[in-house]
Scaffold this active site. Structure first.
Site, PDB file in Angstrom:
ATOM      1  N   HIS A 502       0.829  -1.216   0.000  1.00  0.00           N
ATOM      2  CA  HIS A 502       0.000   0.000   0.000  1.00  0.00           C
ATOM      3  C   HIS A 502       0.865   1.269   0.000  1.00  0.00           C
ATOM      4  O   HIS A 502       0.705   2.142  -0.850  1.00  0.00           O
ATOM      5  CB  HIS A 502      -0.927  -0.011   1.225  1.00  0.00           C
ATOM      6  N   GLU A 503       1.766   1.347   0.952  1.00  0.00           N
ATOM      7  CA  GLU A 503       2.579   2.565   1.067  1.00  0.00           C
ATOM      8  C   GLU A 503       3.462   2.750  -0.158  1.00  0.00           C
ATOM      9  O   GLU A 503       3.722   3.870  -0.586  1.00  0.00           O
ATOM     10  CB  GLU A 503       3.413   2.553   2.351  1.00  0.00           C
ATOM     11  N   HIS A 506       1.651   4.667  -2.784  1.00  0.00           N
ATOM     12  CA  HIS A 506       1.752   6.130  -2.652  1.00  0.00           C
ATOM     13  C   HIS A 506       3.102   6.590  -3.205  1.00  0.00           C
ATOM     14  O   HIS A 506       3.208   7.593  -3.900  1.00  0.00           O
ATOM     15  CB  HIS A 506       1.691   6.548  -1.184  1.00  0.00           C
ATOM     16  N   HIS A 509       3.322   6.802  -6.873  1.00  0.00           N
ATOM     17  CA  HIS A 509       2.561   7.973  -7.318  1.00  0.00           C
ATOM     18  C   HIS A 509       3.474   9.216  -7.249  1.00  0.00           C
ATOM     19  O   HIS A 509       3.450  10.071  -8.138  1.00  0.00           O
ATOM     20  CB  HIS A 509       1.344   8.127  -6.396  1.00  0.00           C
TER      21      HIS A 509
HETATM   22 ZN   LIG Z   1      -2.619   5.266   2.206  1.00  0.00          ZN
END
Ligand SMILES: [Zn+2]
Length: 713
Positions: A502-503, A506, A509
């Site tokens: 998940h991290e 980010h 991105h």
């Molecule tokens: Zn998050």
């Protein structure tokens, strides 16, 4: 989560999570360096390290204050010069000039906010409390400057490229949201409110950090910890020793209501003790009780919204989000809430049946849920968390899982770096290379929990990408994994694995950002969009090709058996009723706190929460919200106020887009390039509703989410 504490402080400089990354401008000479000690202050100059990575080997506590003071003056002078420029306003002499302003301040604040989140100390905490209102006032000085707003309003968009046009719109909207249209008297009132809000928020975070630290539970007898692994017990013993109670065992609190260790703790009294310590951590009537601060925050946020002409804080806050109104956010929550609660009721029955079968003789309570859910999972899916943990060694998961998926999908490669200074010895560093071999980013990871770190996991930038400023991304991911006892391997749960993916979502991105202007770059997107790329990336954790590559037994070096993989996949919809209900109820709670339209609706914290949960039908006592109001840091200490629904909103985007990826071949370079082109590389430089349509060919649909959670067929 996307780090908000950094965003918050920086938003003090340019509202709405934009970062005013800046370059030296000719205006800098207007603030002469009078303090000789400033010449050796590492924030005064661009770092000489690759991509301007922070010089942690030089940065000391005492450097922040003088850098803040100088930086504030410097940016004040720059803004005044822009606002009072005798030349007619142009895009270049106004908006681009603003994008470039405040170089020193930005550099100091971004490091500061990362350190106060990840490795704080009493000096930094005191500085944080001191400067929060000062930064808020500084931000207001810009947004409430009448001349500046007039210039921005009169800028012609003709002749600008698409990103330039978007930036003009962005500035206009931000000035209006910040109150640029208010009367002089209301502007003064607003400034006062903003400073008070900033102080209260910082005060809240500092209290909560203390509450978490004080809230850990000591056990004297190892029997009380029956069910925990030898490594977990060793770690608890080491923690107690560090805390000055050798011979005992300390279980530290995690951020959330549920504590991960509960699922293995056989002793019911110990479970109850740990759960209650979590639930009651910040409501003990002592110095770390957060309730009074929360009540003040809620009242003041309402006052702010009303000063700005809005019914409620949420109405004000959601203007520039994808949802746009609280009603749209509530509609989404309602669509998810009732199937989630219905599913949780069935799960509760399964659990009660098991307790009865075992002649437990009690009714399930929240502290029992995960312990029995784990057994139901074993019985139903024959899957034991302890059976899979040895396959998840932290560095292997990172390099052969997270990085491997990024290589397969985007063509990225990673090289470990040991030459760059770090802010804590546990931090590891990598350089990131694009599919053509070009270096694109520096990436830090900080895995382990400690008292000086906020709970949870997050991504943040140390340097943001911008072609205007010639900067490339420098990114950090922070986690709160339990540090293994010395000499032991760092084995993590499947949840932790998922968080790592998940991290990284980010981070990628941020790494693929490709914008000219820093305010529109990378993860500077609406909050209900920001979790979309990170949630997409979570799916790779269970991709069979990726899973086989990273899930390797730490002792035998054997890959995870296919049978176990099948079980993990089958169990993926397990306990979703619980997990969704705790999430939606927290989101509803947040929205209720921020849609009050009258002071009289604000009743004491615990009563308010009870009423809110009841109103929404969250009446299952065994499924408490993911965060109880006193420790709901996202909304009181961070930037997720009226924004926790964003996880569900992003998840709707995620499930829908994931369905597209799956139906089009899954883990292929072609799909990766497409996702990068339409979603990851556009930052906030385009309409994001359109970006989503460009990628999937349609508007977001909630059905894939309900299907993936097992709520509909
Ligand atoms: Zn998050």
């Amino acid at each position: 989560m996307k780090n908000i504490s950094s965003v918050l402080l920086i938003s003090a400089l340019a509202l709405n999570q934009s970062c005013t990354t800046m370059k030296k401008t000719d205006t800098q000479q207007e603030v002469p360096v009078t303090d000789p000690s400033l010449s050796s202050n590492p924030f005064m100059k661009k770092s000489k390290l690759q991509y301007e990575a922070p010089e942690f080997n030089k940065i000391k506590n005492e450097h922040f204050k003088p850098a803040f003071d100088f930086g504030l003056k410097q940016q004040d002078a720059e803004i005044l010069k822009i606002a009072n420029n005798p030349e007619a306003p142009t895009f270049e002499n106004t908006i681009v000039a603003l994008e470039k302003s405040g170089e020193v301040l930005k550099r100091a604040v971004i490091v500061f906010s990362n350190l106060t989140s990840a490795n704080t100390n009493p000096t930094l905490q005191a500085l944080d409390e001191e400067y929060a209102p000062i930064f808020a006032a500084h931000s207001d000085k810009m947004y409430l400057n009448e001349n500046l707003y007039k210039r921005i309003k009169s800028i012609k968009e003709d002749g600008l490229d698409a990103e330039g046009k978007r930036l003009v719109q962005y500035y206009k909207q931000n000035f209006e949201i910040a109150g640029a249209n208010l009367s002089a008297a209301d502007k003064e009132k607003l400034k006062q409110i903003n400073q008070e809000l900033a102080s209260l928020s910082t005060q809240y975070s500092n209290k909560l950090l203390e509450a978490r630290k004080q809230g850990g539970v000591f056990f004297s007898d190892v029997k009380e910890l029956d069910g925990l692994s030898a490594d977990e017990i060793a770690a608890a013993a080491a923690d107690a020793k560090t805390a000055g109670q050798p011979g005992k065992y300390l279980l530290a609190l995690q951020n959330t209501t549920q504590q991960p260790l509960l699922q293995n703790m056989k002793n019911r009294a110990s479970r109850e003790k740990l759960f209650k310590a979590s639930w009651q951590r910040a409501e003990k009537g002592d110095g770390s009780d957060t309730r009074e601060t929360i009540e003040k925050l809620a009242a003041l946020r309402l006052k702010k919204a009303q000063t700005l002409g809005k019914k409620s804080f949420a109405d004000w806050k959601l203007q520039d989000q994808m949802a746009k109104t609280p009603e749209a956010a509530k509609k989404l929550m309602n669509q998810i809430a009732s199937p989630a609660v219905e599913t949780a009721k069935r799960e509760a029955k399964d659990i009660q049946d098991l307790i009865d079968q075992q002649k437990g003789g009690f009714k399930v309570e929240p502290w029992d849920w995960n312990f029995y859910a784990e057994q139901v999972r074993k019985a139903k899916y024959d899957l034991d968390e302890n059976q899979i943990k040895p396959y998840f060694e932290v560095t292997t998961v990172l390099e052969k899982g997270v990085f491997y998926a990024a290589e397969k999908f985007y063509g990225l490669t990673f090289k470990k770096r040991t030459d760059l200074p770090v802010y804590h010895p546990d931090v590891v560093t990598y350089e990131v290379f694009d599919h053509d071999g070009k270096s694109i980013a520096i990436y830090y990871l900080d895995f382990y929990t400690r008292d000086s770190k906020n709970g949870g996991a997050w991504m943040s930038n140390f340097v943001e990408q911008s072609y205007l400023l010639g900067t490339k991304p420098v990114i950090v991911n922070c986690y709160n994994y339990q540090k293994p006892a010395p000499g032991k391997p760092s084995l993590i749960s499947y949840d932790d694995v998922s968080t790592m993916f998940h991290e990284f979502g980010h981070s990628i991105h941020g790494m693929f950002a490709s914008q000219k202007y820093p305010s529109l770059s990378g993860t500077n997107v609406p909050r209900d969009f920001v979790e979309f790329p990170s949630q997409i990336n979570e799916h790779w954790a269970l991709d069979p090709v990726v899973l086989k590559n990273y899930a390797i037994h730490y002792e035998t070096r054997q890959p995870i058996p296919q049978a176990l993989v099948d079980k993990i996949k089958k169990a993926a919809t397990f306990n979703q009723g619980y997990m969704t209900t705790e999430l939606v109820s927290a989101a509803a709670l947040d929205m209720d706190w921020h849609t009050v339209t009258n002071q009289s609706q604000l009743i004491p914290v615990l009563d308010f929460e009870k009423q809110s949960l009841k109103d929404h039908g969250f009446t299952l006592a065994t499924v408490p919200p993911r965060y109880h109001t006193p420790y709901f840091a996202h909304i009181w200490g961070g930037g997720y106020s009226a924004g926790y629904y964003a996880y569900l909103w992003s998840e709707t985007l995620d499930n829908d887009a994931w369905e597209w990826i799956k139906n089009n071949g899954g883990l292929t370079r072609e799909n990766g390039d497409r996702f990068r082109k339409y979603i990851l590389s556009v930052g906030n430089s385009v309409d994001l509703n359109q970006a989503f349509r460009d990628f999937t060919g349609h508007d977001p649909d909630i059905k894939p989410l309900l299907r993936n959670r097992g709520f509909i067929k």
